[in-house]
Scaffold this motif. Structure first.
Motif, PDB file in Angstrom:
ATOM      1  N   UNK A 215       0.826  -1.203   0.000  1.00 26.43           N
ATOM      2  CA  UNK A 215       0.000   0.000   0.000  1.00 26.43           C
ATOM      3  C   UNK A 215       0.865   1.260   0.000  1.00 26.43           C
ATOM      4  N   UNK A 216       1.943   1.253   0.792  1.00 20.29           N
ATOM      5  CA  UNK A 216       2.835   2.409   0.861  1.00 20.29           C
ATOM      6  C   UNK A 216       3.608   2.573  -0.447  1.00 20.29           C
ATOM      7  N   UNK A 220       3.498   5.787  -2.817  1.00 14.24           N
ATOM      8  CA  UNK A 220       4.706   6.493  -3.253  1.00 14.24           C
ATOM      9  C   UNK A 220       4.681   6.725  -4.760  1.00 14.24           C
ATOM     10  N   UNK A 221       4.274   5.710  -5.512  1.00 14.43           N
ATOM     11  CA  UNK A 221       4.194   5.857  -6.975  1.00 14.43           C
ATOM     12  C   UNK A 221       3.148   6.903  -7.359  1.00 14.43           C
ATOM     13  N   UNK A 222       2.016   6.880  -6.656  1.00 12.34           N
ATOM     14  CA  UNK A 222       0.949   7.844  -6.950  1.00 12.34           C
ATOM     15  C   UNK A 222       1.408   9.270  -6.626  1.00 12.34           C
ATOM     16  N   UNK A 316      10.539   6.587  -0.631  1.00 16.26           N
ATOM     17  CA  UNK A 316      10.250   5.590  -1.669  1.00 16.26           C
ATOM     18  C   UNK A 316       9.897   6.226  -3.005  1.00 16.26           C
ATOM     19  N   UNK A 317       9.474   7.486  -2.986  1.00 15.04           N
ATOM     20  CA  UNK A 317       9.113   8.185  -4.218  1.00 15.04           C
ATOM     21  C   UNK A 317      10.300   8.898  -4.848  1.00 15.04           C
TER      22      UNK A 317
END
Length: 422
Positions: A215-216, A220-222, A316-317
């Motif tokens: 989910x995280x 991060x991608x979003x 993470x992004x």
């Protein structure tokens, strides 16, 4: 010795409270719920809790997997989590919500800690990392409350400080049933300052057991897609005064090579945002605040993270991460958060609070130490230029974290024995 300590604490209490309200001038949350710091409550007692103490955000983040594991093991028990800072308090509330009770830890004065212990009557007390409070520990000992120090970390400098108060430290540690140390060196230092060797075990560092759930990763991608687009991202997290100017200087050097580069800057203490904004504006940089929830177009150079609890997702992004508190002599912060996300980690030379982790992460090829602005710019540029190198360093860091997991399970087993055999 403890009586002298208590007398000095009582004498200084007015000054401590005055400082609390002085700090509230910049951060209003310090003036809220201040009666909790004296263990004065306006709600009914809650007996039989399992109590965890996490000083601030860093300790709280590390404690969450352990708290959840203990709750799974003892589902009928009420969990109480204390902190001493407003940022730690806010993070505990955000993450645990209604699944745990939360108050500030009271000052280590005999009447305060007695009121606190009477109010909650814990069946187990768990203190994260380094905190040693003589009066609190003594009350736990007198009331036969099993007391554990977990994820125990003790630097040489801290050990020398405790040795100057050897009799007080030894008396305090005599009330501790378990010290779950991170490393053999930490265990040795605890014994040297007066801990019973039979109470000390090496269980590893629970910060390795922090995971980045799917989910995280999706979030991060979003965030990257909606806020940053295809721009390369360099993040500097948990920065302190004196570091932002160095990071901005490195960023300025990098922009000639990477004109689309975006710097994500996350000060360790959110109340400093105004100072960091002023520093960015002085350099003529375009700024976007996270709280504005607007994407970063080409006019934005610096994205300021002015919210709590999102740093891990923003690591993470990103493409390259620098972990602060390490260019300034603060002692460093948690380099495992970007590493678990597979992001290459840079850190400065002042990592004495995380010396073992920093050294082993560097040896694994998953982290790079930079000594100054020039090296920070150099290595960030290399990692941004060379996708293969960036991927290799990121994967090395990820493997390093996963290969050292398991401390939470080992500690839960030890805590279970304390509850079963109080």
């Amino acid at each position: 010795m403890r009586l002298i300590y208590s007398a000095l604490f009582y004498f200084l209490a007015p000054a401590i409270l005055a400082r609390l309200f002085w700090r509230a001038r910049k951060e209003s949350t310090y003036s809220q719920r201040w009666l909790e710091r004296l263990a004065v409550y306006d709600f009914e007692p809650e007996s039989g809790v399992i109590w965890f103490h996490a000083v601030s955000v860093g300790e709280a983040e590390a404690a969450f997997p352990l708290i959840r594991a203990v709750k799974d093991r003892f589902p009928a028990s009420t969990i109480l989590v204390t902190a001493t800072t407003p940022t730690g308090s806010a993070r505990i509330k955000d993450v645990l919500g209604e699944t745990a009770k939360h108050v500030y830890l009271p000052y280590d004065l005999p009447d305060c800690v007695n009121r606190f212990i009477r109010h909650y009557s814990p069946i187990l007390a768990v203190v994260l990392e380094t905190e040693i409070w003589p009066n609190l520990y003594r009350v736990c000992g007198l009331r036969d409350i099993p007391l554990a120090i977990v994820n125990g970390r003790l630097s040489e400098k801290s050990a020398r400080g405790y040795l100057r108060l050897r009799s007080l430290t030894r008396e305090s540690l005599s009330h501790v049933r378990l010290i779950a140390a991170q490393t053999p060196e930490d265990a040795r230092r605890y014994v040297a300052i007066g801990a019973d060797p039979n109470s000390v075990a090496v269980t590893g560092n629970i910060k390795f057991d922090t995971e980045l759930p799917t989910e995280a990763q999706d979030r991060a991608k979003a965030l990257r897609d909606t806020l940053f687009g295809k721009r390369p991202i360099f993040i500097a997290g948990s920065t302190h005064p004196g570091e932002e100017s160095q990071i901005l200087s490195a960023f300025d050097r990098l922009r000639s090579q990477f004109p689309e580069l975006l710097l994500v800057l996350a000060p360790r203490h959110p109340h400093r945002i105004a100072d960091v904004v002023a520093e960015c504006e002085k350099m003529g940089l375009g700024i976007r605040l996270r709280s504005e929830s607007e994407p970063c177009d080409e006019s934005i150079d610096v994205f300021l993270l002015d919210t709590l609890g999102e740093l891990r997702v923003f690591y993470a992004a990103s493409d390259v991460a620098f972990v602060g508190g390490s260019l300034a002599p603060i002692g460093g912060h948690n380099v495992l958060e970007p590493a678990i996300a597979g992001v290459p980690v840079l850190f400065g030379p002042h990592m004495f609070n995380f010396a073992d982790i920093a050294c082993k992460l560097k040896e694994s090829g998953g982290g790079i130490e930079v000594k100054n602005v020039e090296e920070l710019a150099l290595w960030t540029g290399r990692l941004l230029t060379d996708e293969c190198l960036r991927s290799e360093v990121g994967e090395n860091g990820k493997r390093f974290v996963s290969s050292n997991q398991g401390a939470v399970d080992r500690i839960v087993e030890q805590l279970g024995l304390l509850i079963s055999n109080p």
